[in-house]
Every structure is written in structure tokens, then in C-alpha cells.
Design a protein around this motif. Structure first.
Motif, PDB file in Angstrom:
ATOM      1  N   GLY A 179       0.883  -8.167  11.327  1.00 44.94           N
ATOM      2  CA  GLY A 179       0.429  -6.781  11.303  1.00 44.94           C
ATOM      3  C   GLY A 179       1.105  -5.967  10.219  1.00 44.94           C
ATOM      4  N   SER A 180       1.136  -4.649  10.411  1.00 46.47           N
ATOM      5  CA  SER A 180       1.692  -3.729   9.417  1.00 46.47           C
ATOM      6  C   SER A 180       3.210  -3.627   9.530  1.00 46.47           C
ATOM      7  N   ARG A 226       1.580  -5.672   4.820  1.00 43.75           N
ATOM      8  CA  ARG A 226       0.845  -6.348   5.896  1.00 43.75           C
ATOM      9  C   ARG A 226       1.099  -7.844   5.791  1.00 43.75           C
ATOM     10  N   VAL A 286       3.544   0.456   2.691  1.00 46.87           N
ATOM     11  CA  VAL A 286       3.125  -0.256   3.897  1.00 46.87           C
ATOM     12  C   VAL A 286       2.778  -1.671   3.467  1.00 46.87           C
ATOM     13  N   GLU A 345       0.848  -1.186   0.000  1.00 48.27           N
ATOM     14  CA  GLU A 345       0.000   0.000   0.000  1.00 48.27           C
ATOM     15  C   GLU A 345       0.888   1.242   0.000  1.00 48.27           C
TER      16      GLU A 345
END
Length: 174
Positions: free
Chosen positions: A148-149, A144, A142, A126
Motif C-alpha cells: 500500500g501507500s 507505493r 508518497v 508522488e
């Protein structure tokens, strides 16, 4: 140590982990900094080491807490948190650092902990947040995964900014 030698010169591996994996995977090296998960292109990392004793440099900026000798080579230690105006990372005997090659520079990036390699589909990356201060200034994407991120950093740019701040250019009139 001369200011221009604050960053060690090293070589890079031209093979890309993402090229080896095929199929649209992107491989990132993930570590924890500033209480979050951060990653950068895996081929930039040559190894993870436990920091040896640091030698502090009197004129060095706070984001370079010192240098240490690794396999006969003096490497600068980079605290990304300090570079972006956050609190310093406590450096203990158990502190780990990723030895990274960014262009001609070889640097030890300290972290709270090391997670290792993470594979993410390129199509799942992203765009970074619109914020452009602090560490967000160096984010390229970003990712995932199940944990998590992961904020993906432009590590070569980050190292270049650190180098430029650590080694000010001399003006022509000086």
C-alpha cells in the motif's frame, strides 16, 4: 538534565542506501505510526531496539515521553503522533524504536510496529498531499509498494522542529 541536552549528539553514516542500490531505487525505512505506514530515508536509521525503561522528564513536552539508556548513551524518545497533535503511542515493554541520526541529533522514534526497509523506484514517488497540517506538514512524497501507500517524512526537519519546541530559545533580554 539541561534542556539543550534533551537530544543526544551522534554521528551519521555518509553512505546513502540509494547510492549503493543504483538504478534509481530509493530506500526508505518503514514503520507504522498513527495507524498508517510512514517512511524516511534509510541511511538515517542505525538500528531498531526494544525500548528500555523510560525516565520521564518533568518539564518535557508530551511528544518526548522520556529518555532511556542505550549502550551507555541517554537518548530522547520521540512520539511523532504527539508532535503533530495526535494521541500518544502506548509504550509497552514490547515497543520498538528506530534509533535515528538527523544532523548532530540522535533520537529514538517510537512506532506501533517496524516494517523495515522498502525499495521504491524514484520515478514512482508522488508529491505529498496539499494539506499542510498534522503529519502532512512533514511529508515530502508518497510511495507505493505491494502493501500500500507509505507517507515519506522529512525526518531531519521533523526532529529539528521537535528540538525547537522542546528547547525554547532564550531571549536576549533574559
Amino acid at each position: 538534565m539541561a534542556g539543550s541536552q534533551l537530544f543526544s549528539i551522534g554521528s551519521t553514516d555518509s553512505d546513502s542506501a540509494s547510492q549503493k542500490s543504483g538504478g534509481g531505487d530509493a530506500w526508505f525505512f518503514c514503520l507504522r505510526i498513527l495507524g498508517g505506514r510512514y517512511g524516511f530515508e534509510a541511511p538515517l536509521v542505525s538500528e531498531v531496539v526494544r525500548l528500555g525503561p523510560l525516565t520521564r522528564l518533568p518539564a518535557a513536552p508530551s511528544f518526548l515521553p522520556g529518555v532511556f539508556t542505550h549502550r551507555g548513551e541517554v537518548l530522547p524518545v520521540l512520539d511523532i503522533g504527539q508532535l503533530v497533535g495526535q494521541s500518544p503511542l502506548p509504550i509497552r515493554p514490547s515497543t520498538r524504536a528506530a534509533i535515528v541520526h538527523c544532523g548532530p541529533w540522535k533520537v529514538a522514534v517510537v512506532s506501533e510496529s517496524v516494517e523495515g526497509l522498502v525499495s521504491v523506484q524514484r520515478r514512482d514517488l508522488e508529491p505529498p498531499p496539499a494539506e499542510s497540517s498534522g503529519v502532512a506538514e512533514f511529508m515530502t512524497a508518497v510511495a507505493r509498494d505491494a502493501e500500500g501507500s507509505i507517507a515519506i517524512l522529512d525526518l531531519p526537519r521533523l526532529v529539528e522542529v521537535a528540538r525547537n519546541r522542546a528547547v525554547p530559545t532564550v531571549s536576549a533580554g533574559a
